[in-house]
Scaffold this motif. Structure first.
Motif, PDB file in Angstrom:
ATOM      1  N   LEU A 182       1.045  -1.320   0.019  1.00  0.00           N
ATOM      2  CA  LEU A 182      -0.141  -0.136  -0.034  1.00  0.00           C
ATOM      3  C   LEU A 182       0.877   1.192  -0.073  1.00  0.00           C
ATOM      4  CD1 LEU A 182      -2.834   1.412   0.512  1.00  0.00           C
ATOM      5  CD2 LEU A 182      -2.373   1.153   2.786  1.00  0.00           C
ATOM      6  N   ALA A 183       0.630   2.153  -0.818  1.00  0.00           N
ATOM      7  CA  ALA A 183       1.117   3.519  -0.973  1.00  0.00           C
ATOM      8  C   ALA A 183      -0.052   4.360  -0.363  1.00  0.00           C
ATOM      9  CB  ALA A 183       1.464   3.844  -2.178  1.00  0.00           C
ATOM     10  N   PRO A 184      -0.019   4.784   0.863  1.00  0.00           N
ATOM     11  CA  PRO A 184      -1.214   5.392   1.375  1.00  0.00           C
ATOM     12  C   PRO A 184      -1.341   6.825   1.397  1.00  0.00           C
ATOM     13  CG  PRO A 184       0.450   5.092   3.167  1.00  0.00           C
ATOM     14  CD  PRO A 184       0.937   4.497   2.055  1.00  0.00           C
ATOM     15  N   THR A 185      -2.433   7.472   1.415  1.00  0.00           N
ATOM     16  CA  THR A 185      -2.722   8.852   1.313  1.00  0.00           C
ATOM     17  C   THR A 185      -1.606   9.638   2.056  1.00  0.00           C
ATOM     18  OG1 THR A 185      -5.028   8.610   0.987  1.00  0.00           O
ATOM     19  CG2 THR A 185      -4.311  10.825   1.681  1.00  0.00           C
TER      20      THR A 185
ATOM     21  N   TYR B 290      13.350  13.282  -1.951  1.00  0.00           N
ATOM     22  CA  TYR B 290      12.285  13.695  -2.956  1.00  0.00           C
ATOM     23  C   TYR B 290      11.254  12.864  -2.681  1.00  0.00           C
ATOM     24  CZ  TYR B 290      10.038  14.067  -7.616  1.00  0.00           C
ATOM     25  OH  TYR B 290       9.078  14.208  -8.590  1.00  0.00           O
ATOM     26  N   SER B 291      10.103  13.565  -2.427  1.00  0.00           N
ATOM     27  CA  SER B 291       8.671  12.785  -2.118  1.00  0.00           C
ATOM     28  C   SER B 291       7.614  13.527  -2.965  1.00  0.00           C
ATOM     29  CB  SER B 291       8.380  12.798  -0.722  1.00  0.00           C
ATOM     30  OG  SER B 291       8.231  14.223  -0.277  1.00  0.00           O
ATOM     31  N   VAL B 292       6.545  13.054  -3.096  1.00  0.00           N
ATOM     32  CA  VAL B 292       5.298  13.658  -3.734  1.00  0.00           C
ATOM     33  C   VAL B 292       4.110  13.388  -2.619  1.00  0.00           C
ATOM     34  CG1 VAL B 292       6.232  13.261  -6.002  1.00  0.00           C
ATOM     35  CG2 VAL B 292       4.700  11.935  -5.069  1.00  0.00           C
ATOM     36  N   LYS B 293       3.101  13.911  -2.873  1.00  0.00           N
ATOM     37  CA  LYS B 293       1.892  13.883  -1.865  1.00  0.00           C
ATOM     38  C   LYS B 293       0.774  13.200  -2.765  1.00  0.00           C
ATOM     39  CE  LYS B 293      -0.899  16.328   1.370  1.00  0.00           C
ATOM     40  NZ  LYS B 293      -1.403  17.559   1.986  1.00  0.00           N
ATOM     41  N   LEU B 294       0.416  12.100  -2.051  1.00  0.00           N
ATOM     42  CA  LEU B 294      -0.763  11.263  -2.663  1.00  0.00           C
ATOM     43  C   LEU B 294      -1.878  11.780  -1.960  1.00  0.00           C
ATOM     44  CD1 LEU B 294       0.827   7.697  -2.755  1.00  0.00           C
ATOM     45  CD2 LEU B 294       0.821   9.292  -4.363  1.00  0.00           C
ATOM     46  N   ASP B 295      -3.090  12.096  -2.577  1.00  0.00           N
ATOM     47  CA  ASP B 295      -4.333  12.269  -2.147  1.00  0.00           C
ATOM     48  C   ASP B 295      -5.480  11.354  -2.082  1.00  0.00           C
ATOM     49  OD1 ASP B 295      -5.189  11.911  -4.763  1.00  0.00           O
ATOM     50  OD2 ASP B 295      -6.532  13.809  -4.821  1.00  0.00           O
ATOM     51  N   ARG B 296      -5.012   9.974  -2.588  1.00  0.00           N
ATOM     52  CA  ARG B 296      -5.502   8.920  -1.946  1.00  0.00           C
ATOM     53  C   ARG B 296      -4.732   7.540  -1.985  1.00  0.00           C
ATOM     54  NH1 ARG B 296      -9.089   6.056  -6.185  1.00  0.00           N
ATOM     55  NH2 ARG B 296      -8.254   4.283  -5.117  1.00  0.00           N
ATOM     56  N   ASN B 297      -5.169   6.460  -1.956  1.00  0.00           N
ATOM     57  CA  ASN B 297      -4.299   5.279  -1.481  1.00  0.00           C
ATOM     58  C   ASN B 297      -4.057   4.757  -3.215  1.00  0.00           C
ATOM     59  OD1 ASN B 297      -4.521   5.365   1.102  1.00  0.00           O
ATOM     60  ND2 ASN B 297      -5.940   3.587   1.335  1.00  0.00           N
ATOM     61  N   TRP B 298      -2.785   4.176  -3.486  1.00  0.00           N
ATOM     62  CA  TRP B 298      -2.556   3.581  -4.546  1.00  0.00           C
ATOM     63  C   TRP B 298      -1.918   2.263  -4.046  1.00  0.00           C
ATOM     64  CZ3 TRP B 298      -2.087   5.706  -9.646  1.00  0.00           C
ATOM     65  CH2 TRP B 298      -2.703   6.892  -9.771  1.00  0.00           C
ATOM     66  N   SER B 299      -1.574   1.513  -5.024  1.00  0.00           N
ATOM     67  CA  SER B 299      -0.690   0.334  -4.557  1.00  0.00           C
ATOM     68  C   SER B 299       0.635   0.462  -5.222  1.00  0.00           C
ATOM     69  CB  SER B 299      -1.381  -1.107  -5.406  1.00  0.00           C
ATOM     70  OG  SER B 299      -2.611  -1.452  -4.803  1.00  0.00           O
ATOM     71  N   ASP B 300       1.581   0.188  -4.539  1.00  0.00           N
ATOM     72  CA  ASP B 300       2.910   0.398  -4.962  1.00  0.00           C
ATOM     73  C   ASP B 300       3.579  -0.990  -5.813  1.00  0.00           C
ATOM     74  OD1 ASP B 300       5.981   0.753  -5.543  1.00  0.00           O
ATOM     75  OD2 ASP B 300       5.885   1.905  -3.642  1.00  0.00           O
TER      76      ASP B 300
ATOM     77  N   LEU C 191       3.133   2.862  -9.591  1.00  0.00           N
ATOM     78  CA  LEU C 191       1.917   2.716  -8.769  1.00  0.00           C
ATOM     79  C   LEU C 191       0.644   2.271  -9.587  1.00  0.00           C
ATOM     80  CD1 LEU C 191       2.455   5.931  -6.524  1.00  0.00           C
ATOM     81  CD2 LEU C 191       3.552   3.577  -6.093  1.00  0.00           C
ATOM     82  N   SER C 192      -0.217   1.870  -9.050  1.00  0.00           N
ATOM     83  CA  SER C 192      -1.369   1.701  -9.816  1.00  0.00           C
ATOM     84  C   SER C 192      -2.706   1.782  -9.032  1.00  0.00           C
ATOM     85  CB  SER C 192      -1.515   0.405 -10.486  1.00  0.00           C
ATOM     86  OG  SER C 192      -2.641   0.242 -11.289  1.00  0.00           O
ATOM     87  N   ILE C 193      -3.901   2.004  -9.343  1.00  0.00           N
ATOM     88  CA  ILE C 193      -5.176   1.938  -8.342  1.00  0.00           C
ATOM     89  C   ILE C 193      -5.802   0.507  -8.814  1.00  0.00           C
ATOM     90  CG2 ILE C 193      -7.438   2.793  -7.881  1.00  0.00           C
ATOM     91  CD1 ILE C 193      -6.248   5.466  -8.605  1.00  0.00           C
TER      92      ILE C 193
ATOM     93  N   ASN D 263      -4.662   1.508 -15.214  1.00  0.00           N
ATOM     94  CA  ASN D 263      -3.905   2.888 -14.679  1.00  0.00           C
ATOM     95  C   ASN D 263      -2.417   2.286 -14.212  1.00  0.00           C
ATOM     96  OD1 ASN D 263      -4.793   1.855 -12.102  1.00  0.00           O
ATOM     97  ND2 ASN D 263      -6.700   3.002 -12.770  1.00  0.00           N
ATOM     98  N   ARG D 264      -1.515   3.227 -14.681  1.00  0.00           N
ATOM     99  CA  ARG D 264      -0.448   3.165 -14.210  1.00  0.00           C
ATOM    100  C   ARG D 264       0.423   4.575 -14.022  1.00  0.00           C
ATOM    101  NH1 ARG D 264       3.073  -0.390 -18.273  1.00  0.00           N
ATOM    102  NH2 ARG D 264       1.183  -1.559 -18.164  1.00  0.00           N
ATOM    103  N   LEU D 265       1.148   4.696 -13.038  1.00  0.00           N
ATOM    104  CA  LEU D 265       1.661   6.084 -12.575  1.00  0.00           C
ATOM    105  C   LEU D 265       3.358   5.567 -12.371  1.00  0.00           C
ATOM    106  CD1 LEU D 265       1.524   9.135 -12.042  1.00  0.00           C
ATOM    107  CD2 LEU D 265       0.991   8.528  -9.729  1.00  0.00           C
ATOM    108  N   TYR D 266       4.120   6.050 -13.282  1.00  0.00           N
ATOM    109  CA  TYR D 266       5.569   6.033 -13.207  1.00  0.00           C
ATOM    110  C   TYR D 266       6.083   7.361 -12.546  1.00  0.00           C
ATOM    111  CZ  TYR D 266       5.367   2.342 -16.897  1.00  0.00           C
ATOM    112  OH  TYR D 266       4.987   1.211 -17.561  1.00  0.00           O
TER     113      TYR D 266
END
Length: 206
Positions: free
Chosen positions: A29-32, A41-51, A69-71, A77-80
């Protein structure tokens, strides 16, 4: 709405299958909240993703300095999100084409312009065996104190599924930073677009 049967598998099903195999590493889990890409270096997630970055099943789909990441699963969906990449580092890995001397994975150059970074992203996406990859609607953005570019992508899979994407590129101290979102044009792209935009807005380079 009718969902294309080509994209019906879900990430939940994949995780369930992985959990039955003792010697595999499952997605986590990549939580909110803050998501660490690199130590500084980090970013902010506004919802849960799966790492999926370290998951055994997806390891061949992930370049060493890139988080994946993906939901709902990679077909949906995929997020690099990359660390700072040098000319030695690929952005996107093709699981069916290992990175070897005879079949090297695409890499960028040092000190690329924003237009060259856009081209590198489109060529990296094409290396996933997507067809007719095109970029459009580039917009200037500021990533921390650095000028970058945000732009859309369109492509199609070998099966004819239309894909849509949003990407962001910026460079600092000789390293390139990318965030690339890809999803089917039907429903899934728009469904997570606001969350992806928020992630890109939150990025501040080291």
């Amino acid at each position: 709405m009718t969902i294309n049967p080509l994209i019906r598998p879900t990430l939940a099903g994949i995780i369930a299958a992985l959990s039955l195999t003792a010697c595999t590493t499952a997605p986590v889990l990549a939580p909110t909240g803050a998501y660490t890409v690199a130590p500084s270096y980090s970013v902010k997630l506004d919802r849960n993703w799966s790492d999926l970055s370290q998951a055994t099943l997806f390891k061949s789909s992930t370049a060493p300095k890139v988080r994946l990441l993906s939901i709902d699963g990679l077909q949906l969906n995929r997020l690099y999100i990359s660390e700072g990449l040098t000319p030695d580092d690929p952005l996107i890995a093709n699981p069916s084409r290992p990175d070897t001397k005879t079949t090297p994975t695409l890499r960028g150059k040092s000190d690329m312009s924003l237009s060259e970074q856009m081209e590198f992203v489109s060529q990296s996406v094409a290396a996933l065996d997507y067809h007719k990859v095109e970029t459009r609607n580039p917009q200037p953005v500021t990533v921390g104190s650095v000028k970058g570019v945000r732009f859309e992508l369109t492509a199609s899979t070998p099966e004819g599924l239309h894909m849509h994407g949003l990407a962001q590129a910026a460079a600092k101290d000789g390293k390139s930073y990318y965030i690339v979102y890809l999803a089917p044009e039907e429903h899934y792209y728009a469904a997570s677009l606001a969350s992806v935009t928020a992630i890109m807005d939150s990025a501040k380079l080291p």
